[in-house]
Design a protein around this motif. Structure first.
Motif, PDB file in Angstrom:
ATOM      1  N   ALA A   1       0.658  -1.271  -0.159  1.00  0.00           N
ATOM      2  CA  ALA A   1      -0.125  -0.188  -0.123  1.00  0.00           C
ATOM      3  C   ALA A   1       0.821   1.313  -0.030  1.00  0.00           C
ATOM      4  N   VAL A   2       0.372   2.390  -0.204  1.00  0.00           N
ATOM      5  CA  VAL A   2       0.998   3.515  -0.565  1.00  0.00           C
ATOM      6  C   VAL A   2       2.281   3.955   0.575  1.00  0.00           C
TER       7      VAL A   2
ATOM      8  N   THR B   1       3.711  -4.915  -3.976  1.00  0.00           N
ATOM      9  CA  THR B   1       2.328  -5.383  -4.378  1.00  0.00           C
ATOM     10  C   THR B   1       1.432  -4.412  -4.941  1.00  0.00           C
ATOM     11  N   PHE B   2       0.962  -4.381  -5.902  1.00  0.00           N
ATOM     12  CA  PHE B   2       0.194  -3.412  -6.400  1.00  0.00           C
ATOM     13  C   PHE B   2      -1.441  -4.073  -6.816  1.00  0.00           C
ATOM     14  N   PRO B   3      -2.372  -3.543  -7.010  1.00  0.00           N
ATOM     15  CA  PRO B   3      -3.553  -4.022  -7.312  1.00  0.00           C
ATOM     16  C   PRO B   3      -3.799  -4.794  -8.847  1.00  0.00           C
ATOM     17  N   SER B   4      -2.976  -4.150  -9.767  1.00  0.00           N
ATOM     18  CA  SER B   4      -3.009  -4.476 -11.174  1.00  0.00           C
ATOM     19  C   SER B   4      -1.735  -3.940 -11.961  1.00  0.00           C
TER      20      SER B   4
ATOM     21  N   GLU C   1      -2.353  -8.105  -7.312  1.00  0.00           N
ATOM     22  CA  GLU C   1      -3.477  -8.599  -6.613  1.00  0.00           C
ATOM     23  C   GLU C   1      -4.350  -9.309  -7.927  1.00  0.00           C
ATOM     24  N   ASP C   2      -4.568  -8.993  -9.064  1.00  0.00           N
ATOM     25  CA  ASP C   2      -4.929  -9.689  -9.879  1.00  0.00           C
ATOM     26  C   ASP C   2      -4.285 -10.550 -10.788  1.00  0.00           C
ATOM     27  N   GLY C   3      -3.047 -10.604 -10.743  1.00  0.00           N
ATOM     28  CA  GLY C   3      -2.397 -11.619 -11.472  1.00  0.00           C
ATOM     29  C   GLY C   3      -1.916 -11.056 -12.717  1.00  0.00           C
ATOM     30  N   SER C   4      -1.917  -9.872 -13.165  1.00  0.00           N
ATOM     31  CA  SER C   4      -1.868  -9.250 -14.469  1.00  0.00           C
ATOM     32  C   SER C   4      -0.357  -9.034 -14.593  1.00  0.00           C
TER      33      SER C   4
ATOM     34  N   TYR D   1       2.396  -9.961  -1.549  1.00  0.00           N
ATOM     35  CA  TYR D   1       3.681 -10.215  -1.057  1.00  0.00           C
ATOM     36  C   TYR D   1       3.854 -11.476  -0.374  1.00  0.00           C
ATOM     37  N   VAL D   2       2.557 -11.931   0.281  1.00  0.00           N
ATOM     38  CA  VAL D   2       2.888 -13.434   0.939  1.00  0.00           C
ATOM     39  C   VAL D   2       3.089 -14.238  -0.008  1.00  0.00           C
ATOM     40  N   THR D   3       2.581 -14.411  -1.352  1.00  0.00           N
ATOM     41  CA  THR D   3       2.878 -15.360  -2.268  1.00  0.00           C
ATOM     42  C   THR D   3       4.428 -15.620  -2.658  1.00  0.00           C
TER      43      THR D   3
END
Length: 283
Positions: A104-105, A131-134, A157-160, A167-169
């Motif tokens: 997050a920011v 990590t970013f949303p897309s 988050e959307d896997g794009s 970041y847990v992944t």
């Protein structure tokens, strides 16, 4: 005393960068600390992470989230006040193999600052994960921690783009591949920090995570940012803002995080309706 804003640009659809002249604060700043901003005398105090402090200026990542941040992005040219640096910065020493996580920011600003400072110390190897949303929401290259880290991964988050998820992944993948990790710094969303604290506890990895999200006053007076660390009450503003994630009661922290949502919603509605022109949203 006004603090002149020298640069303001969008980073994605909701986050933006602000550079402000504050030489006395920039000179004393250490990664992990934060500042309090006021856009006007009667305005609220907003706690803010710092991405970079150099040449007498502070660079900050800010999200268009509440009334004050929207008001700022809509054209304020100077802050009425900038207070800081506040809180305890990270100890700038040799940690070994360091992993820095953010989703997050505020976390992205701290990610950059910590990578930049600790990466200059011989004996440290820095891996950053952001990590970013897309893919469309990834910050421009020059504002990513890739510029100050030895290795850099992006997850969406959307896997794009990059690993899918948070970041847990990526942390799980690094641990599965026996990548050495001696210390972890992190910040951003509370639920993700709660999730990663369990993994770090299982693997017995030392860490510090930022808990600045619930602050109101930033000086220890209001008590809004109180947390329970190993069962003992602490204030994120004066005792933190970074704590060992394994000792934080994240469930209670997340419950407190939502305590001002009603007031934030009312302020947002006033601002969107009046945009400051009628004076009603100045309340």
């Amino acid at each position: 005393m006004a603090f002149k804003i020298t640069k303001m640009i969008d980073l994605d659809s909701i986050d933006f960068l602000v550079d402000v002249e504050a030489p006395e604060i920039a000179e004393r700043f250490h990664p992990g600390q934060f500042v309090m901003l006021m856009t006007r005398k009667e305005g609220e105090r907003i706690p803010m992470s710092v991405m970079k402090a150099e040449d007498g200026k502070l660079s900050m990542f800010i999200r268009k989230l509440g009334k004050t941040s929207k008001e700022l992005r809509d054209g304020i040219e100077a802050f009425e006040n900038v207070i800081g640096p506040l809180g305890h910065g990270v100890e700038e020493k040799v940690y070994g193999n360091i992993l820095v996580l953010s989703d997050a920011v505020c976390g992205h600003a701290e990610n950059y600052a910590i990578c930049d400072a600790l990466g200059k110390i011989e004996g440290n190897t820095i891996t950053s994960v952001q990590t970013f949303p897309s893919k469309a929401e990834i910050y421009p290259d020059e504002y990513l921690a890739k510029n100050v880290a030895d290795r850099h991964f992006i997850t969406t988050e959307d896997g794009s783009f990059g690993d899918a998820g948070s970041y847990v992944t990526t942390l799980k993948r690094l641990l599965k591949n026996d990548v050495p990790i001696d210390f972890v710094f992190g910040g951003g969303k509370l639920p993700t920090m709660k999730a990663v604290s369990t993994i770090l506890a299982i693997n017995n990895i030392d860490n510090l995570f930022t808990t600045r999200q619930m602050m109101v006053d930033g000086s220890g007076m209001c008590g809004a940012c109180r947390l329970y660390i190993d069962g003992e009450m602490k204030l994120a503003c004066v005792d933190g803002p970074m704590f060992d994630s394994r000792k934080v009661n994240w469930t209670r922290a997340m419950k407190r995080y939502g305590m001002f949502k009603k007031e934030e919603k009312i302020a947002n509605e006033y601002y969107e309706a009046h945009k400051g022109g009628c004076g009603q949203c100045q309340k």
